[in-house]
Design a protein around this motif. Structure first.
Motif, PDB file in Angstrom:
ATOM      1  N   HIS A   1     -11.670 -30.889  -6.748  1.00 25.89           N
ATOM      2  CA  HIS A   1     -12.617 -29.815  -6.460  1.00 25.89           C
ATOM      3  C   HIS A   1     -13.799 -29.860  -7.421  1.00 25.89           C
ATOM      4  CE1 HIS A   1      -9.687 -27.898  -3.824  1.00 25.89           C
ATOM      5  NE2 HIS A   1      -8.790 -28.059  -4.773  1.00 25.89           N
ATOM      6  N   PRO A   2     -14.898 -29.209  -7.061  1.00 24.47           N
ATOM      7  CA  PRO A   2     -15.975 -29.013  -8.042  1.00 24.47           C
ATOM      8  C   PRO A   2     -15.452 -28.184  -9.209  1.00 24.47           C
ATOM      9  CG  PRO A   2     -16.703 -28.431  -5.814  1.00 24.47           C
ATOM     10  CD  PRO A   2     -15.226 -28.621  -5.743  1.00 24.47           C
ATOM     11  N   SER A   3     -16.119 -28.295 -10.336  1.00 24.69           N
ATOM     12  CA  SER A   3     -15.696 -27.568 -11.530  1.00 24.69           C
ATOM     13  C   SER A   3     -15.787 -26.057 -11.324  1.00 24.69           C
ATOM     14  CB  SER A   3     -16.586 -27.969 -12.713  1.00 24.69           C
ATOM     15  OG  SER A   3     -16.229 -27.263 -13.885  1.00 24.69           O
ATOM     16  N   LYS A   4     -14.901 -25.332 -12.015  1.00 25.85           N
ATOM     17  CA  LYS A   4     -15.097 -23.893 -12.112  1.00 25.85           C
ATOM     18  C   LYS A   4     -16.513 -23.637 -12.635  1.00 25.85           C
ATOM     19  CE  LYS A   4     -10.284 -23.099 -13.623  1.00 25.85           C
ATOM     20  NZ  LYS A   4      -9.423 -22.567 -14.700  1.00 25.85           N
ATOM     21  N   PRO A   5     -17.178 -22.580 -12.209  1.00 26.94           N
ATOM     22  CA  PRO A   5     -16.677 -21.439 -11.436  1.00 26.94           C
ATOM     23  C   PRO A   5     -16.810 -21.567  -9.915  1.00 26.94           C
ATOM     24  CG  PRO A   5     -18.859 -20.932 -12.237  1.00 26.94           C
ATOM     25  CD  PRO A   5     -18.516 -22.310 -12.780  1.00 26.94           C
ATOM     26  N   ASN A   6     -17.037 -22.777  -9.400  1.00 30.79           N
ATOM     27  CA  ASN A   6     -17.019 -22.948  -7.947  1.00 30.79           C
ATOM     28  C   ASN A   6     -15.687 -22.435  -7.410  1.00 30.79           C
ATOM     29  OD1 ASN A   6     -16.423 -24.505  -5.360  1.00 30.79           O
ATOM     30  ND2 ASN A   6     -18.546 -25.083  -5.721  1.00 30.79           N
ATOM     31  N   PRO A   7     -15.687 -21.681  -6.305  1.00 32.69           N
ATOM     32  CA  PRO A   7     -14.450 -21.048  -5.828  1.00 32.69           C
ATOM     33  C   PRO A   7     -13.520 -21.967  -5.042  1.00 32.69           C
ATOM     34  CG  PRO A   7     -16.266 -20.460  -4.398  1.00 32.69           C
ATOM     35  CD  PRO A   7     -16.868 -21.242  -5.542  1.00 32.69           C
ATOM     36  N   ALA A   8     -13.816 -23.267  -4.975  1.00 32.06           N
ATOM     37  CA  ALA A   8     -13.048 -24.167  -4.110  1.00 32.06           C
ATOM     38  C   ALA A   8     -11.558 -24.174  -4.427  1.00 32.06           C
ATOM     39  CB  ALA A   8     -13.607 -25.590  -4.198  1.00 32.06           C
TER      40      ALA A   8
END
Length: 224
Positions: A144-151
């Motif tokens: 997933h993309p890094s936090k804070p992305n909600p993925a």
């Protein structure tokens, strides 16, 4: 009929205290390039981000090839420390394991992880602590993309079939609470992690594990 709820945990700084190995591996990564490591507080303030984001923050003046070597050095050093020290490499905070086991025993509560660790790193920690089967969803920075992305949270919701209004994210950084907000779930910040609790912006703050259950019950009741 009781509706199932999902409790999603960050790992480093929330469930386990891995700062010793993080700092040692970071020192190895900077040292391999002949660079001085940033101060401890600056390193720990970025824990939770993916490694590319972490090294962009800490060594953004270096070129992408240098940062890629630093990431490889960090991963190698961290894996070596984990292999040498086992569960002692990332010890649970007092009461964390007991709380996980208590929640896992509830018939209408599912557990998940959303972490900036790699898949290999998380798998190693789960194996070292004997946590196989405890988490119904394990989301890492590899996928997933890094936090804070909600993925990561959205993937955990999808895997478990739990609605966002019945989920809570538990973490120690602003990356966790911002990720939760972006995913439409409530958040609980812990007061013992790597960022000051006052700046987390969480829906609730707890200062020991005894406070988790009341906060969970209040949030999942309030938002259900």
């Amino acid at each position: 009929m009781t509706e199932t709820r999902l409790v999603i945990f960050d790992v480093d700084g929330t469930l386990v205290d891995s700062q010793r190995d993080i700092l040692a591996a970071m020192a190895a990564a900077f040292g391999a390039e002949g660079l001085a490591m940033p101060p401890r507080e600056r390193v720990l303030s970025g824990v939770g981000l993916s490694l590319p984001e972490t090294f962009l923050r800490l060594a953004g003046e270096q070129g992408p090839d240098t940062r890629a070597r630093m990431i490889a050095s960090y991963c190698s050093a961290y894996a070596g420390l984990r292999q040498a020290n086992g569960a002692g490499s990332s010890p649970f905070y007092p009461g964390a394991r007991e709380m996980l086991e208590r929640l896992a025993g509830e018939p209408f509560t599912l557990l998940a992880v959303a972490t900036g660790k790699s898949r290999r790193g998380l798998d190693g920690l789960v194996e070292a602590h004997g946590l196989e089967g405890l988490f119904h969803s394990r989301q890492t920075a590899d996928d997933h993309p890094s936090k804070p992305n909600p993925a990561m949270i959205r993937a955990a919701l999808g895997e478990t079939g739990v609605a966002a209004h019945r989920a809570v994210m538990v973490g120690d950084t602003r990356f966790d609470t911002d990720m939760a907000r972006a995913a439409g779930v409530a958040s609980i910040g812990v007061g013992w992690g790597y960022q000051p609790a006052a700046g987390l912006g969480a829906d609730r703050i707890i200062h020991d594990w005894a406070g988790l259950m009341p906060a969970l019950d209040e949030l999942t009741e309030t938002i259900s």
